[in-house]
Design an enzyme around this catalytic site. Structure first.
Site, PDB file in Angstrom:
ATOM      1  N   SER A 137      47.159 105.042 -38.848  1.00 55.23           N
ATOM      2  CA  SER A 137      47.205 105.159 -40.305  1.00 55.23           C
ATOM      3  C   SER A 137      47.839 103.875 -40.845  1.00 55.23           C
ATOM      4  O   SER A 137      48.337 103.053 -40.073  1.00 55.23           O
ATOM      5  CB  SER A 137      48.035 106.373 -40.719  1.00 55.23           C
ATOM      6  OG  SER A 137      49.392 106.147 -40.372  1.00 55.23           O
ATOM      7  N   ASP A 138      47.850 103.694 -42.165  1.00 54.00           N
ATOM      8  CA  ASP A 138      48.445 102.481 -42.738  1.00 54.00           C
ATOM      9  C   ASP A 138      49.940 102.396 -42.413  1.00 54.00           C
ATOM     10  O   ASP A 138      50.481 101.316 -42.193  1.00 54.00           O
ATOM     11  CB  ASP A 138      48.248 102.459 -44.259  1.00 54.00           C
ATOM     12  CG  ASP A 138      46.787 102.193 -44.608  1.00 54.00           C
ATOM     13  OD1 ASP A 138      46.043 101.761 -43.689  1.00 54.00           O
ATOM     14  OD2 ASP A 138      46.398 102.462 -45.751  1.00 54.00           O
ATOM     15  N   CYS A 139      50.600 103.566 -42.395  1.00 55.39           N
ATOM     16  CA  CYS A 139      52.037 103.558 -42.101  1.00 55.39           C
ATOM     17  C   CYS A 139      52.330 103.570 -40.603  1.00 55.39           C
ATOM     18  O   CYS A 139      53.377 103.096 -40.175  1.00 55.39           O
ATOM     19  CB  CYS A 139      52.727 104.714 -42.805  1.00 55.39           C
ATOM     20  SG  CYS A 139      51.836 106.274 -42.670  1.00 55.39           S
ATOM     21  N   TYR A 140      51.398 104.138 -39.816  1.00 50.53           N
ATOM     22  CA  TYR A 140      51.567 104.167 -38.362  1.00 50.53           C
ATOM     23  C   TYR A 140      50.304 103.606 -37.714  1.00 50.53           C
ATOM     24  O   TYR A 140      49.415 104.356 -37.310  1.00 50.53           O
ATOM     25  CB  TYR A 140      51.797 105.615 -37.878  1.00 50.53           C
ATOM     26  CG  TYR A 140      53.150 106.179 -38.251  1.00 50.53           C
ATOM     27  CD1 TYR A 140      54.292 105.743 -37.585  1.00 50.53           C
ATOM     28  CD2 TYR A 140      53.279 107.164 -39.225  1.00 50.53           C
ATOM     29  CE1 TYR A 140      55.532 106.277 -37.903  1.00 50.53           C
ATOM     30  CE2 TYR A 140      54.514 107.693 -39.547  1.00 50.53           C
ATOM     31  CZ  TYR A 140      55.642 107.242 -38.891  1.00 50.53           C
ATOM     32  OH  TYR A 140      56.867 107.768 -39.191  1.00 50.53           O
ATOM     33  N   PRO A 141      50.183 102.268 -37.637  1.00 47.98           N
ATOM     34  CA  PRO A 141      48.916 101.677 -37.209  1.00 47.98           C
ATOM     35  C   PRO A 141      48.600 101.840 -35.713  1.00 47.98           C
ATOM     36  O   PRO A 141      47.446 101.745 -35.327  1.00 47.98           O
ATOM     37  CB  PRO A 141      49.090 100.191 -37.562  1.00 47.98           C
ATOM     38  CG  PRO A 141      50.567  99.967 -37.627  1.00 47.98           C
ATOM     39  CD  PRO A 141      51.178 101.249 -38.042  1.00 47.98           C
TER      40      PRO A 141
END
Lengths: 503, 127
Positions: free
Chosen positions: A128-132
């Site tokens: 995800s954008d926060c957890y790439p």
């Protein structure tokens, strides 16, 4: 006379408290009387050490760089729960390894952590954008974890029904190996030392109360899952820091053909406040009754064969129908004593302060069975009723013809009354042809000990029979013992695969 | 003393009976497994006759090994639960006064049932 918890804690601080293990209490009460015992004893320590499948721990691994929100997580190839974002998991004791099967499981991961052995963490994420980050593999010991908190949903059963097996098949169960024809009895539990047995009304054991868990000081969270106090089968939810635990009191185990489980040592110190505590802690093995249940019946409602006390079970044999049947304990009484004694040492050394529950456990709870909204599939729904049969006095050539014509591999054999008396397979006939000495009739080559099923049996139970006996078909018999159909492993296999996930 | 006798025919040659006749020693067959191509029997023989019975069996074509100790227990793994006690056909296992498991290996007939039944994988059969 009444002693306050503050008074008992003061004595623990001063080193003047008198502490005994629960197994000593009956004799003390007998010698001093109830009032005398109340004046003499300040704390009774309890202990139990046995298989507690419903155990596990919350682990926090710390954040990786770049960070990952772990969605699927494996520890030494044992899957942990992946719904606790981002670097937390819950590892359950009975989860099996994906590579080593029942030889290694969540219980072993926990024991490896406690023994400070390295454990491989593998995790995946969709990113995800926060957890790439999408995946990670690393090796960790318990010292690398921020938290390793054991939280066991269902521990320290008040008592547990014993097991036997009246069927003619050897069974491997979570209650251990059960020999056929009531060959043995297996039981679990520490009896007189069991924590809840010494406080059956939950006056002392409740939320926030300190306990011994796996060698660490932990506490009672509250009632455990399946807690059924009104029927005498109370359970506890427990918690403690895995970093303080010892493999003397936490042991991974494997029940053959059941899978991994965790042996947990638990003890609870009970402050002797009043006469009611004295009476409760004077409980003896003779007073704690359980049923011996027949695991030969593959149902939730396993019939009780008889009632028995822990005293009888511990004696080494129990009488059943005029025969002495030997008993096996699955839990370790020796280690239960070690727990109660260790707890006494802690208290003697002033290392523990007692408290009363911050919230009391319900004493009237009853555990209910599952409500099922979908009917289980029965043998009658998939059995083959176009079954060809043969009579026992017929010649094997006729059986061979019938097998060929019906393109079948199994022929149920009837007697003249139409009852099922055996089964012949193409293999039996082939063998008879190769070794023809005096084998002319079906009854000379048939298998007489036929494993059967019934039309109203759930298919999963029939599947278990096929697997257990390494056979590929089961004759379906009615109440009179007549064969009315055949159940083929191939039909069962198709159905179970199509339902998916059904082992 | 126990001897593990392995023979490589279908069991049609009565070698144990022949060994008894040749030596005059009475032996007790405690366990035997015979299949289409070979067989194995565990026999109990008086200690002083162990050598002559062994030699007699070897002359009849069998492999013979002395079984020193049957089941062995890893004390680091064993938690003294007692799961092994009731499933052993020869009552090898029992509790001592401190609820610790003690074993009488001499009684063991190497059936291996306890190896599967032990939840802690503390038992092995070695011979």
């Amino acid at each position: 006379m009444h002693k306050s918890i503050d008074l008992i804690n003061q004595r623990l601080q001063d080193g003047t408290a008198k502490i005994v293990t629960a197994d000593q209490m009956p004799a003390i009460v007998e010698e001093l009387g109830e009032e005398g015992a109340l004046a003499e004893v300040d704390v009774v320590t309890t202990g139990t050490f046995g298989a507690m499948c419903s155990s596990g721990g919350f682990l926090n691994f710390g954040h990786a760089e770049p960070p990952i929100k772990m969605e699927r997580i494996w520890l030494n190839d044992v899957e942990g729960y992946g719904g606790l974002a981002a670097v937390d998991t819950y590892i359950g004791a009975t989860m099996q390894s994906e590579t080593r099967g029942e030889r290694y499981g969540g219980a072993h991961v926990i024991e490896d952590f406690i023994n400070k052995r390295p454990v491989e963490l593998r995790a995946q994420s969709k990113g995800s954008d926060c957890y790439p980050r999408r995946s990670i593999t690393t090796e960790l010991t318990i010292d690398d974890l921020n938290q390793a908190i054991m939280v066991n949903p269902r521990n320290a059963y008040q008592r547990y029904d014993a097991a036997t097996n009246t069927s003619n098949t050897l069974l491997y169960t979570y209650m251990g190996t059960l020999l056929p024809n009531t060959g043995n009895i297996s039981y679990s539990g520490a009896g007189t030392l069991n924590p809840i047995c010494n406080d059956p009304n939950f006056r002392l054991i409740g939320s926030g109360v300190p306990l011994f868990l796996g060698g660490a000081q932990g506490m009672v969270v509250g009632e455990g899952t399946q807690h059924s106090s009104s029927s005498g089968f109370g359970t506890l939810m427990t918690t403690g820091d895995m970093k303080d635990m010892s493999s003397d009191f936490i042991r991974a185990a494997i029940m053959h053909r059941y899978g991994p489980t965790l042996y947990v040592g638990i003890g609870i110190p009970l402050p002797v406040l009043d006469i009611d505590v004295v009476r409760a802690t004077a409980v003896r093995d003779e007073d704690i009754m359980i049923s011996i249940r027949d695991y030969g019946v593959p149902s939730r409602n396993r019939p009780a064969v008889r009632k028995v006390s822990y005293a009888e079970l511990k004696s080494g044999s129990v009488e059943l129908n005029g025969e002495e049947i030997r008993t096996s304990s699955l839990s370790s009484y020796r280690n239960a004593l070690a727990v109660a004694r260790k707890l006494k040492d802690w208290l003697d050394q002033g290392q523990m302060t007692l408290s009363l529950p911050t919230r009391y456990i319900d004493t009237a709870r009853i555990s209910r069975p599952m409500r099922e909204t979908k009917r289980v599939t029965l043998v009658s729904e998939i059995m083959d009723t176009r079954v060809i049969m043969v009579k026992e006095d017929e010649e094997i050539q006729l059986a061979a013809k019938k097998l060929l014509k019906g393109e079948a591999n199994h022929l149920p054999v009837q007697n003249n009354e139409g009852c099922l008396v055996g089964i012949v397979t193409t293999f039996d006939i082939s063998k008879a042809v190769v070794h023809p000495e005096r084998k002319l009739k079906v009854k000379d080559v048939m298998t007489r000990n036929v494993i059967t099923t019934e039309a109203n049996e759930p298919i999963d139970i029939a599947a278990q029979k096929l697997e257990h006996h390494h056979i590929s078909a089961l004759p379906v018999v009615d109440a009179k013992g007549c064969c009315i159909a055949l159940l083929h492993a191939s039909d069962l296999g198709r159905l179970i695969t199509s339902h998916g996930g059904n082992q | 003393m126990k001897l593990l006798v392995t023979f490589y025919d279908k069991g049609t040659n009565p070698i144990i009976a022949k060994a008894v006749m040749d030596t005059g020693v009475l032996i007790n067959v405690e366990r035997a497994v015979i299949n289409s191509s070979e067989g194995e029997a565990l026999v109990d023989v008086p200690d002083d006759a162990c050598h002559i019975v062994g030699e007699a069996l070897k002359r009849l074509g069998a492999d013979v090994r002395i079984v020193e100790n049957g089941v062995s227990r890893d004390l680091n793994r064993c938690v003294s639960c007692g799961a092994c006690i009731s499933i052993c056909p020869k009552e090898v296992f029992s509790f001592d006064d401190d609820w610790m498991i003690v074993t009488d290996e001499k009684k063991c007939i190497l059936c291996g049932r306890c190896v599967l039944a032990c939840p802690h994988q503390a038992l092995t059969i070695s011979y």
